[in-house]
Motif scaffolding. Structure first.
Motif, PDB file in Angstrom:
ATOM      1  N   GLY A  42     -31.152  -1.013 -15.384  1.00 58.89           N
ATOM      2  CA  GLY A  42     -32.502  -1.522 -15.551  1.00 58.89           C
ATOM      3  C   GLY A  42     -33.542  -0.986 -14.591  1.00 58.89           C
ATOM      4  N   HIS A  43     -33.203   0.050 -13.816  1.00 58.40           N
ATOM      5  CA  HIS A  43     -34.144   0.586 -12.841  1.00 58.40           C
ATOM      6  C   HIS A  43     -35.041   1.657 -13.466  1.00 58.40           C
ATOM      7  N   ASP A  44     -36.225   1.777 -12.910  1.00 58.14           N
ATOM      8  CA  ASP A  44     -37.178   2.809 -13.317  1.00 58.14           C
ATOM      9  C   ASP A  44     -36.814   4.092 -12.578  1.00 58.14           C
ATOM     10  N   VAL A  45     -36.312   5.074 -13.310  1.00 53.91           N
ATOM     11  CA  VAL A  45     -35.770   6.296 -12.710  1.00 53.91           C
ATOM     12  C   VAL A  45     -36.628   7.502 -13.073  1.00 53.91           C
ATOM     13  N   THR A  46     -36.933   8.306 -12.069  1.00 50.92           N
ATOM     14  CA  THR A  46     -37.606   9.593 -12.280  1.00 50.92           C
ATOM     15  C   THR A  46     -36.663  10.705 -11.858  1.00 50.92           C
ATOM     16  N   ILE A  47     -36.376  11.619 -12.764  1.00 51.28           N
ATOM     17  CA  ILE A  47     -35.535  12.774 -12.486  1.00 51.28           C
ATOM     18  C   ILE A  47     -36.426  13.964 -12.157  1.00 51.28           C
ATOM     19  N   VAL A  48     -36.073  14.689 -11.089  1.00 47.41           N
ATOM     20  CA  VAL A  48     -36.786  15.913 -10.720  1.00 47.41           C
ATOM     21  C   VAL A  48     -35.811  17.074 -10.894  1.00 47.41           C
ATOM     22  N   ILE A  97     -23.280  15.016 -10.634  1.00 46.46           N
ATOM     23  CA  ILE A  97     -23.458  13.854  -9.773  1.00 46.46           C
ATOM     24  C   ILE A  97     -24.817  13.197 -10.000  1.00 46.46           C
ATOM     25  N   GLY A  98     -25.877  13.996  -9.957  1.00 48.46           N
ATOM     26  CA  GLY A  98     -27.212  13.429 -10.126  1.00 48.46           C
ATOM     27  C   GLY A  98     -27.408  12.796 -11.491  1.00 48.46           C
ATOM     28  N   GLY A  99     -26.866  13.427 -12.531  1.00 45.92           N
ATOM     29  CA  GLY A  99     -26.983  12.843 -13.865  1.00 45.92           C
ATOM     30  C   GLY A  99     -26.245  11.529 -13.968  1.00 45.92           C
ATOM     31  N   LEU A 100     -25.069  11.473 -13.354  1.00 42.79           N
ATOM     32  CA  LEU A 100     -24.292  10.227 -13.330  1.00 42.79           C
ATOM     33  C   LEU A 100     -25.075   9.118 -12.622  1.00 42.79           C
ATOM     34  N   VAL A 101     -25.630   9.436 -11.448  1.00 41.88           N
ATOM     35  CA  VAL A 101     -26.389   8.445 -10.690  1.00 41.88           C
ATOM     36  C   VAL A 101     -27.604   7.970 -11.481  1.00 41.88           C
ATOM     37  N   ALA A 102     -28.344   8.916 -12.046  1.00 40.25           N
ATOM     38  CA  ALA A 102     -29.533   8.556 -12.826  1.00 40.25           C
ATOM     39  C   ALA A 102     -29.178   7.688 -14.026  1.00 40.25           C
ATOM     40  N   ALA A 103     -28.110   8.046 -14.736  1.00 41.30           N
ATOM     41  CA  ALA A 103     -27.718   7.296 -15.930  1.00 41.30           C
ATOM     42  C   ALA A 103     -27.274   5.882 -15.579  1.00 41.30           C
ATOM     43  N   ARG A 104     -26.474   5.743 -14.529  1.00 38.42           N
ATOM     44  CA  ARG A 104     -25.993   4.412 -14.145  1.00 38.42           C
ATOM     45  C   ARG A 104     -27.145   3.525 -13.667  1.00 38.42           C
ATOM     46  N   LEU A 105     -28.054   4.080 -12.906  1.00 37.14           N
ATOM     47  CA  LEU A 105     -29.176   3.278 -12.411  1.00 37.14           C
ATOM     48  C   LEU A 105     -30.133   2.916 -13.547  1.00 37.14           C
ATOM     49  N   GLU A 122     -23.220   1.455   7.673  1.00 35.79           N
ATOM     50  CA  GLU A 122     -23.464   0.014   7.654  1.00 35.79           C
ATOM     51  C   GLU A 122     -24.952  -0.278   7.777  1.00 35.79           C
ATOM     52  N   GLY A 123     -25.395  -1.290   7.042  1.00 38.73           N
ATOM     53  CA  GLY A 123     -26.802  -1.666   7.085  1.00 38.73           C
ATOM     54  C   GLY A 123     -27.675  -0.897   6.118  1.00 38.73           C
ATOM     55  N   SER A 124     -27.101   0.004   5.328  1.00 40.29           N
ATOM     56  CA  SER A 124     -27.897   0.772   4.373  1.00 40.29           C
ATOM     57  C   SER A 124     -28.502  -0.156   3.323  1.00 40.29           C
ATOM     58  N   ASP A 125     -29.783   0.064   3.029  1.00 39.52           N
ATOM     59  CA  ASP A 125     -30.456  -0.806   2.071  1.00 39.52           C
ATOM     60  C   ASP A 125     -30.198  -0.408   0.617  1.00 39.52           C
ATOM     61  N   VAL A 126     -29.362   0.617   0.383  1.00 37.64           N
ATOM     62  CA  VAL A 126     -29.064   1.010  -0.992  1.00 37.64           C
ATOM     63  C   VAL A 126     -27.657   0.601  -1.420  1.00 37.64           C
ATOM     64  N   ALA A 127     -26.888  -0.018  -0.523  1.00 37.35           N
ATOM     65  CA  ALA A 127     -25.514  -0.401  -0.859  1.00 37.35           C
ATOM     66  C   ALA A 127     -25.486  -1.353  -2.048  1.00 37.35           C
ATOM     67  N   GLU A 128     -26.323  -2.381  -2.012  1.00 29.94           N
ATOM     68  CA  GLU A 128     -26.345  -3.357  -3.105  1.00 29.94           C
ATOM     69  C   GLU A 128     -26.849  -2.721  -4.389  1.00 29.94           C
ATOM     70  N   LEU A 129     -27.835  -1.847  -4.280  1.00 32.56           N
ATOM     71  CA  LEU A 129     -28.383  -1.149  -5.436  1.00 32.56           C
ATOM     72  C   LEU A 129     -27.290  -0.389  -6.177  1.00 32.56           C
ATOM     73  N   LEU A 130     -26.467   0.366  -5.433  1.00 39.13           N
ATOM     74  CA  LEU A 130     -25.427   1.165  -6.058  1.00 39.13           C
ATOM     75  C   LEU A 130     -24.262   0.314  -6.547  1.00 39.13           C
ATOM     76  N   ALA A 131     -23.931  -0.736  -5.809  1.00 40.45           N
ATOM     77  CA  ALA A 131     -22.844  -1.624  -6.236  1.00 40.45           C
ATOM     78  C   ALA A 131     -23.176  -2.269  -7.581  1.00 40.45           C
ATOM     79  N   LYS A 132     -24.406  -2.690  -7.753  1.00 43.72           N
ATOM     80  CA  LYS A 132     -24.803  -3.318  -9.008  1.00 43.72           C
ATOM     81  C   LYS A 132     -24.848  -2.327 -10.165  1.00 43.72           C
ATOM     82  N   ALA A 133     -24.908  -1.026  -9.829  1.00 42.62           N
ATOM     83  CA  ALA A 133     -24.890   0.006 -10.870  1.00 42.62           C
ATOM     84  C   ALA A 133     -23.479   0.464 -11.197  1.00 42.62           C
ATOM     85  N   GLY A 134     -22.471  -0.190 -10.611  1.00 39.79           N
ATOM     86  CA  GLY A 134     -21.083   0.093 -10.970  1.00 39.79           C
ATOM     87  C   GLY A 134     -20.329   1.009 -10.040  1.00 39.79           C
ATOM     88  N   PHE A 135     -20.906   1.356  -8.893  1.00 35.58           N
ATOM     89  CA  PHE A 135     -20.195   2.191  -7.933  1.00 35.58           C
ATOM     90  C   PHE A 135     -19.377   1.316  -6.980  1.00 35.58           C
TER      91      PHE A 135
END
Length: 283
Positions: free
Chosen positions: A22-28, A10-18, A147-160
Motif C-alpha cells: 500500500g505504499h506510494d512507490v517511485t522507481i528511478v 532486488i530493486g524490482g522485488l522491493v518496489a513490488a512488495r512495498l 539496530e534502531g533503523s526506522d525502516v525495519a518495521e516498513l520492510l517487515a510489514k512488506a513481508g521481509f
C-alpha cells in the motif's frame, strides 16, 4: 513516499512488495525501463503466489522528495546511477543501500551529506527477466539492518524477514562473509553450488576463514564455521549473482565482493581469495 533506484531483481522485488503493501512507490531507472514500467506496470512473481502487477510511478530522474530511498543497483553501476538522484531533491531522506560490499557507505554519505545513510543487506535470489518483469526465485527474503533503523518495521510489514545488528560493521560484514565464499566458489567453478562443491569443495573452508578474519579486523565477529556449514547446507541449485553476471557476460562485482577482504588482510594473508579472483579473471 518511497523511492527505489534500480528496479532489477532486488530493486524490482522491493518496489513490488512495498507497492503491494500500500505504499506510494517511485522507481528511478533508465529511460527505457521507466517507460516500460509506466506503460505496462511492474510484474512480480514469488514462490507459491500468483503474479502481482502494480503501477508505481517510474521516472528517469528523481524529481520529487521521498522519505526513504532504496538503492538497489549493482556496485559496478553505482556512480552513474547516482546521477539520477540529485542531492537537493533527496534532501534529508533515509537512504537504504542494498549493495554488495562495504565501500559504498562512504560514497553515499559524501554524495548525500544531508541524508541518513543506513547500513543494510538483503539475502534473496531474484531475477529480472526483462524491464518491469521480476521473479523472486528463493523462498527466503532476509534483510539485515542496524539496530534502531526506522525502516525495519516498513520492510517487515512488506513481508521481509528483518534482523537487526548492533553496529554498521557487523550488519555489512555478516553478509559479506557469507557472500564472498559462496560467490567466489560458484563463479570460479562456473557452476551452481552443488556442482561447485563437487569440483572445488576444498576451496570453501579457506575462503570462509579469510572472509571471517577480514571481518574481525574491522571489529565484526562472524563465525566462519557456521558460515561454511550454511553454504554447504544450501540448495545445490543456488547460484550467486556474481555467477549469473559471469555467465551473461556482464560486469563483475569482484572488487565489491573480494576487494574488502584482500584490502583488510593484505594479499599475502588472503591467498584463497586472491586465487579465486585470479581464476575468475583468467576464465
Amino acid at each position: 513516499m518511497i523511492g527505489v533506484l534500480g528496479p532489477g531483481g532486488i530493486g524490482g522485488l522491493v518496489a513490488a512488495r512495498l507497492a503491494a503493501a500500500g505504499h506510494d512507490v517511485t522507481i528511478v531507472a533508465s529511460e527505457r525501463t521507466a517507460a516500460e514500467i509506466t506503460a505496462r506496470g511492474l510484474r512480480f512473481t514469488a514462490p507459491g503466489t500468483p503474479e502481482d502487477v502494480s503501477y508505481p510511478t517510474a521516472r528517469a530522474y528523481l524529481t520529487e522528495p521521498v522519505d526513504v530511498l532504496f538503492v538497489a543497483v549493482k556496485a559496478t553501476d553505482l556512480l552513474p546511477a547516482l546521477q539520477r538522484i540529485p542531492a537537493k531533491t533527496l534532501g534529508n531522506a533515509t537512504v537504504v543501500p542494498f549493495l554488495n560490499g562495504v565501500d559504498h557507505m562512504s560514497l553515499l554519505r559524501a554524495t548525500y551529506p544531508e541524508a541518513n545513510v543506513a547500513a543494510a543487506t538483503i539475502a534473496v535470489e531474484a531475477t529480472r527477466h526483462r524491464p518491469g518483469v521480476v521473479e523472486q526465485v528463493s523462498t527466503m527474503a532476509d534483510v539485515g539492518l542496524t539496530e534502531g533503523s526506522d525502516v525495519a518495521e516498513l520492510l517487515a510489514k512488506a513481508g521481509f524477514d528483518v534482523t537487526t545488528h548492533p553496529d554498521e560493521s557487523t550488519a555489512l560484514w555478516r553478509k559479506l562473509v557469507f557472500l564472498a565464499p559462496f560467490a567466489l566458489l560458484t563463479t570460479s567453478a562456473q557452476a551452481p553450488l552443488g556442482e561447485a562443491l563437487e569440483k572445488r569443495g576444498e576451496w570453501l573452508h579457506p575462503l570462509a576463514q579469510e572472509a571471517a578474519a577480514a571481518a574481525k579486523s574491522q571489529n565484526a565477529e562472524v563465525d566462519a564455521e557456521a558460515v561454511e556449514a550454511r553454504i554447504r547446507g544450501a540448495a545445490p541449485t543456488f547460484r550467486s549473482s556474481l555467477l549469473k553476471d559471469f555467465l551473461d557476460g556482464r560486469a563483475l562485482e569482484l572488487d565489491a565482493i573480494a576487494g574488502p577482504i584482500i584490502r583488510a588482510l593484505g594479499r599475502d594473508n588472503a591467498p584463497a581469495t586472491v586465487d579465486a579472483v585470479a581464476t575468475i579473471l583468467g576464465s
